[in-house]
Write a protein that holds these residues in place. Structure first.
Motif, short mmCIF file in Angstrom:
data_model
loop_
_atom_site.label_atom_id
_atom_site.label_comp_id
_atom_site.label_asym_id
_atom_site.label_seq_id
_atom_site.Cartn_x
_atom_site.Cartn_y
_atom_site.Cartn_z
N ILE A 298 -54.95 -6.30 -35.86
CA ILE A 298 -53.68 -6.38 -35.15
C ILE A 298 -53.77 -7.40 -34.01
O ILE A 298 -52.78 -8.06 -33.67
N SER A 299 -54.96 -7.57 -33.47
CA SER A 299 -55.16 -8.59 -32.44
C SER A 299 -54.95 -9.98 -33.03
O SER A 299 -54.38 -10.87 -32.40
N GLY A 300 -55.41 -10.17 -34.28
CA GLY A 300 -55.22 -11.44 -34.95
C GLY A 300 -53.76 -11.73 -35.24
O GLY A 300 -53.33 -12.88 -35.24
N LEU A 301 -52.99 -10.69 -35.51
CA LEU A 301 -51.55 -10.88 -35.70
C LEU A 301 -50.88 -11.19 -34.37
O LEU A 301 -49.94 -12.00 -34.32
N ASN A 302 -51.32 -10.53 -33.32
CA ASN A 302 -50.73 -10.75 -32.01
C ASN A 302 -51.00 -12.16 -31.48
O ASN A 302 -50.17 -12.74 -30.80
N GLN A 303 -52.17 -12.67 -31.79
CA GLN A 303 -52.54 -14.00 -31.34
C GLN A 303 -53.04 -14.80 -32.55
O GLN A 303 -54.23 -14.92 -32.79
N PRO A 304 -52.11 -15.35 -33.33
CA PRO A 304 -52.50 -16.02 -34.58
C PRO A 304 -53.42 -17.21 -34.33
O PRO A 304 -53.29 -17.91 -33.32
N THR A 305 -54.33 -17.42 -35.25
CA THR A 305 -55.26 -18.54 -35.16
C THR A 305 -55.47 -19.11 -36.57
O THR A 305 -55.20 -18.43 -37.57
N PRO A 306 -56.00 -20.32 -36.67
CA PRO A 306 -56.24 -20.89 -38.00
C PRO A 306 -57.32 -20.17 -38.80
O PRO A 306 -57.42 -20.35 -40.01
N LEU A 307 -58.13 -19.34 -38.14
CA LEU A 307 -59.12 -18.53 -38.86
C LEU A 307 -58.56 -17.16 -39.21
O LEU A 307 -58.84 -16.62 -40.28
N ALA A 308 -57.76 -16.58 -38.31
CA ALA A 308 -57.25 -15.23 -38.52
C ALA A 308 -56.20 -15.17 -39.62
O ALA A 308 -56.16 -14.23 -40.42
N ILE A 309 -55.33 -16.18 -39.68
CA ILE A 309 -54.20 -16.12 -40.61
C ILE A 309 -54.65 -15.99 -42.07
O ILE A 309 -54.17 -15.10 -42.78
N PRO A 310 -55.55 -16.85 -42.57
CA PRO A 310 -55.98 -16.68 -43.97
C PRO A 310 -56.59 -15.31 -44.24
O PRO A 310 -56.35 -14.71 -45.29
N TYR A 311 -57.38 -14.82 -43.29
CA TYR A 311 -57.99 -13.49 -43.46
C TYR A 311 -56.92 -12.41 -43.53
O TYR A 311 -56.97 -11.52 -44.40
N LEU A 312 -55.94 -12.48 -42.66
CA LEU A 312 -54.91 -11.44 -42.59
C LEU A 312 -53.98 -11.46 -43.79
O LEU A 312 -53.46 -10.42 -44.19
N LEU A 313 -53.76 -12.62 -44.36
CA LEU A 313 -52.96 -12.68 -45.58
C LEU A 313 -53.57 -11.78 -46.65
O LEU A 313 -52.86 -11.07 -47.37
N GLY A 314 -54.89 -11.82 -46.75
CA GLY A 314 -55.57 -10.96 -47.71
C GLY A 314 -55.43 -9.49 -47.37
O GLY A 314 -55.27 -8.65 -48.28
#
Length: 325
Positions: A298-314
């Protein structure tokens, strides 16, 4: 939740918007080739970076991930996700091995020991920690965020760091790569366009924090997919103008949407959420379109990054797939 508690507020409850006007000024081509100075204009005054930074201190997960996306490991870092969860985010994995994790209680001294030539700070730091920010800014050129928004768009961070590293081509490659993955995701699930979502965080037995502003930084990925905020949450935002707010547990029906993205502080709170009156009647729950995420996620969604987005899509794909069936 800035610093440990303070940082959690920054991620979940949101911070007061900081008014910054930032623009990176690229040097002439001959200066760039020679590593000439670059000036970044901020609300704290102009910041000049001489040459290409070699020793970068990154304060906050967005800057950490942005540096890592360029293949640059910060010499020292303050990771709000690691502070919250006790471990680096799953998308950074071991990329920070060998770098120095900064102690929030001894931040200024630890940054000085790292001998940085560039410090990348969160945009809220000048107002939330003005004394520390003033001291840090004397150690090395310090960039306090980029856009002045509550959460900086990840593309802007990539673009600025690309300029500072004299790697504009790499910046475009990073941005294009992430955008391609999002576009491919949309093609695979075209029915997502127009679907509604609710994003919630159960942080106590009697309150659930929700995000309701369609322009919030955490809405970025959903907006890219053509999705919309849950109607009852959106109506509350339009009435109060509060981008994030707590709802009491009896107001669980406000979370009704095609997809529910939810996090609980502990497994016990997650079980309590599932047992709340009205939870089982939510459309997303009945259709199996619930993404139970970790605090790191949820932290990655709150603060999107070029590393977090591909991971979170999965991580989101199973729930989103159920929503479009």
């Amino acid at each position: 939740m800035k610093s440990t508690a303070k940082t959690l507020v920054a991620l979940i409850a949101g911070l007061l918007a900081v008014i910054l006007a930032v623009s990176a000024c690229s040097p002439p081509a001959e200066e760039e080739a020679a590593g000439g100075p670059i000036q970044v204009n901020t609300a704290q005054g102009p910041v000049t970076i001489k040459g290409t930074p070699k020793r970068i201190v990154a304060l906050g997960a967005q800057w950490i991930d942005t540096a890592l996306a360029f293949g640059v490991q910060p010499v020292a870092y303050l990771d709000n996700i690691q502070i919250l969860t006790g471990a680096p985010s799953p998308w950074t994995a071991d990329k920070l091995d060998g770098a120095t994790a900064l102690n929030p209680e001894n931040l200024v001294a630890d940054i000085a020991k790292a001998e940085p030539d560039l410090i990348l700070a969160e945009g809220y730091m000048p107002t939330s920690q003005p004394a520390d920010f003033a001291k840090i800014a004397k150690i090395a050129p310090t960039i306090p965020g980029v856009t002045g928004k509550q959460v900086d768009p990840w593309q802007d961070l990539v673009a600025l760091l690309g300029t500072l590293l004299r790697q504009d081509g790499k910046a475009k490659q990073i941005t294009d790569g992430v955008n391609t993955q999002i576009a491919d995701f949309k093609k695979e699930l075209p029915g997502l366009a127009g679907k509604t979502y609710a994003m919630a965080y159960m942080f106590s037995t009697d309150q659930i924090q929700v995000m309701a502003d369609p322009d919030d930084g955490a809405a970025y990925l959903f907006n890219e997919l053509g999705m919309k905020v849950a109607p009852k949450l959106l109506a509350e935002f339009e009435k109060t103008k509060n981008p994030r707010f707590p709802i009491s547990v009896e107001n669980v029906p406000m979370l009704d949407a095609d997809v529910l993205i939810v996090t609980a502080n502990t497994p016990a709170l997650q079980r309590a959420l599932h047992a709340l009156p009205g939870y089982s009647n939510l459309r997303s729950v009945q259709n199996g379109a619930v993404a139970d995420l970790s605090v790191a996620d949820i932290s990655g969604l709150n603060q999107p990054t070029p590393l977090a987005i591909p991971y979170l899509l999965g991580k989101l794909k199973p729930a989103f797939t159920k929503a479009v069936k």
